[in-house]
Design a protein around this motif. Structure first.
Motif, short mmCIF file in Angstrom:
data_model
loop_
_atom_site.label_atom_id
_atom_site.label_comp_id
_atom_site.label_asym_id
_atom_site.label_seq_id
_atom_site.Cartn_x
_atom_site.Cartn_y
_atom_site.Cartn_z
N ARG A 1 -25.33 7.59 -30.99
CA ARG A 1 -25.01 8.16 -32.58
C ARG A 1 -25.99 8.42 -34.08
N THR A 2 -26.81 7.68 -33.64
CA THR A 2 -27.80 7.72 -35.23
C THR A 2 -27.55 9.20 -36.01
N ALA A 3 -27.49 10.08 -35.34
CA ALA A 3 -28.30 10.67 -36.36
C ALA A 3 -27.03 11.14 -37.07
N GLU A 4 -25.29 11.14 -35.91
CA GLU A 4 -24.09 11.21 -36.16
C GLU A 4 -24.23 10.30 -37.52
N PHE A 5 -24.40 8.76 -37.56
CA PHE A 5 -24.36 7.58 -38.12
C PHE A 5 -25.06 8.24 -39.46
N ALA A 6 -26.02 8.58 -39.25
CA ALA A 6 -26.64 8.52 -40.83
C ALA A 6 -25.85 9.83 -41.88
N ALA A 7 -26.00 11.08 -41.09
CA ALA A 7 -25.66 12.21 -41.79
C ALA A 7 -24.56 11.28 -42.43
N GLU A 8 -23.49 10.74 -42.19
CA GLU A 8 -21.96 10.56 -42.39
C GLU A 8 -22.28 9.76 -44.12
N ALA A 9 -23.28 8.70 -43.33
CA ALA A 9 -23.83 7.65 -44.24
C ALA A 9 -24.43 8.65 -45.89
N GLY A 10 -24.22 9.92 -46.00
CA GLY A 10 -25.05 9.94 -47.15
C GLY A 10 -27.27 10.95 -46.73
N ALA A 11 -27.25 10.34 -45.70
CA ALA A 11 -28.77 10.66 -45.80
C ALA A 11 -29.35 12.10 -45.00
N GLU A 12 -30.32 12.52 -45.52
CA GLU A 12 -30.46 13.82 -45.05
C GLU A 12 -31.74 13.05 -43.46
N VAL A 13 -31.09 14.03 -42.89
CA VAL A 13 -31.27 14.02 -41.72
C VAL A 13 -32.11 14.78 -40.30
N LEU A 14 -33.48 14.40 -39.99
CA LEU A 14 -34.31 15.41 -39.59
C LEU A 14 -33.73 14.78 -37.46
N VAL A 15 -33.84 15.64 -36.49
CA VAL A 15 -34.03 15.57 -35.22
C VAL A 15 -35.29 15.97 -34.74
N HIS A 16 -35.62 15.11 -34.14
CA HIS A 16 -36.53 14.82 -33.11
C HIS A 16 -35.86 15.43 -31.15
N PRO A 17 -35.91 16.57 -30.47
CA PRO A 17 -35.01 16.77 -29.28
C PRO A 17 -35.64 15.30 -28.37
N ILE A 18 -36.58 14.90 -28.58
CA ILE A 18 -37.41 14.20 -27.39
C ILE A 18 -38.05 13.02 -27.52
N ASN A 19 -38.02 11.91 -27.73
CA ASN A 19 -38.40 10.75 -28.32
C ASN A 19 -39.80 10.48 -28.79
N ARG A 20 -40.29 10.79 -29.38
CA ARG A 20 -41.74 11.07 -29.75
C ARG A 20 -42.61 10.03 -30.64
N GLY A 21 -42.14 8.49 -30.72
CA GLY A 21 -42.62 7.42 -31.33
C GLY A 21 -42.17 7.35 -32.88
N GLN A 22 -42.48 5.91 -33.17
CA GLN A 22 -42.18 5.78 -34.98
C GLN A 22 -43.65 6.77 -35.54
N GLY A 23 -44.39 6.27 -35.58
CA GLY A 23 -45.60 7.52 -36.00
C GLY A 23 -45.11 8.69 -35.88
N ALA A 24 -45.00 9.62 -34.50
CA ALA A 24 -44.33 10.86 -34.96
C ALA A 24 -43.38 11.16 -36.20
N GLY A 25 -42.39 10.31 -36.26
CA GLY A 25 -40.73 10.56 -37.13
C GLY A 25 -41.35 10.31 -38.35
N LEU A 26 -42.49 8.83 -38.62
CA LEU A 26 -43.19 9.70 -39.72
C LEU A 26 -43.85 10.03 -40.57
N ARG A 27 -44.66 10.96 -40.12
CA ARG A 27 -45.38 11.90 -40.31
C ARG A 27 -44.09 13.08 -40.31
#
Length: 226
Positions: free
Chosen positions: A42-68
């Motif tokens: 529930r990472t995305a759900e908890f992050a949104a509830e905490a007040g962050a802007e949340v973007l979601v990759h439907p599959i795991n692509r790696g930390q570098g892809a997340g930073l990009r």
């Protein structure tokens, strides 16, 4: 330059992400972007509830892809400075001001956090040896770059620098790739002392020593293909 965006790639970090976001908010960093990289929890759900802007990759692509993804989003929203931050609680929000300061003053366009300049990080001895002597030597031989902490993921960059740095490595090799891009394009940079907190949780979720050898292999292969 007062528009600072914090970009946090996260993969199955529901246990730590809320605390990380709250710590950033307590330091008045309001532009917090969490890139959920295909988490099964529930990472995305908890992050949104905490007040962050949340973007979601439907599959795991790696930390570098997340930073990009997060960096591109921050640029589209008018960020002046972008900070790359971890989701596991290792990094301290209080150190961001030191990373951002030389960018605001025009002293540099990219600042890299160095665990070895501060000398207060409780880094495991094997990892410390690999970083100080292994990766440091590798980066000097392969790219002509001499840095005290060549695998630091804690960094800040101006919007201008971010537009010049192209992250193609989806996994952990993005750290070395970013340094290579900065060096090759002659982007002014500086190293800044930071403290990284190693815990049982962060060591379990973070980069292993074996990952380090994989990173070197990928970078050597990438260099040979050029």
């Amino acid at each position: 330059m007062d528009s600072v965006f914090i970009v946090i790639p996260a993969f199955n970090e529901e246990k730590s992400i809320v605390g990380v976001i709250k710590d950033l908010f307590s330091r008045n960093y309001r532009n917090v972007v969490v890139v959920d990289d295909g988490s099964s929890d529930r990472t995305a759900e908890f992050a949104a509830e905490a007040g962050a802007e949340v973007l979601v990759h439907p599959i795991n692509r790696g930390q570098g892809a997340g930073l990009r993804t997060g960096t591109d989003y921050a640029l589209s929203k008018g960020a002046d400075i972008i900070v790359h931050f971890d989701a596991d609680g290792q990094m301290r929000a209080e150190d961001i001001a030191s990373l951002v300061k030389p960018l605001k003053s025009g002293k540099a366009e990219v600042s890299f956090g160095s665990r070895f300049m501060a000398k207060k990080s409780n880094m495991p001895i094997v990892r410390k040896f690999l970083l100080r002597f292994g990766f440091k030597t590798f980066m000097r031989i392969m790219y002509g770059v001499s840095m005290s902490d060549p695998q630091s993921g804690f960094r800040a960059m101006t919007a201008g620098a971010a537009r010049q740095i192209h992250i193609t490595q989806r996994g952990m090799a993005h750290c070395s790739e970013i340094i290579e891009e900065v060096h090759r394009k002659k982007i002014p940079f500086i190293e800044v002392p930071v403290v990284i907190r190693y815990t049982e949780y962060s060591l379990k979720h973070g980069q292993s020593n074996l990952d380090g050898f994989r990173i070197v292999a990928r970078l050597v292969w990438r260099k040979l293909l050029k």
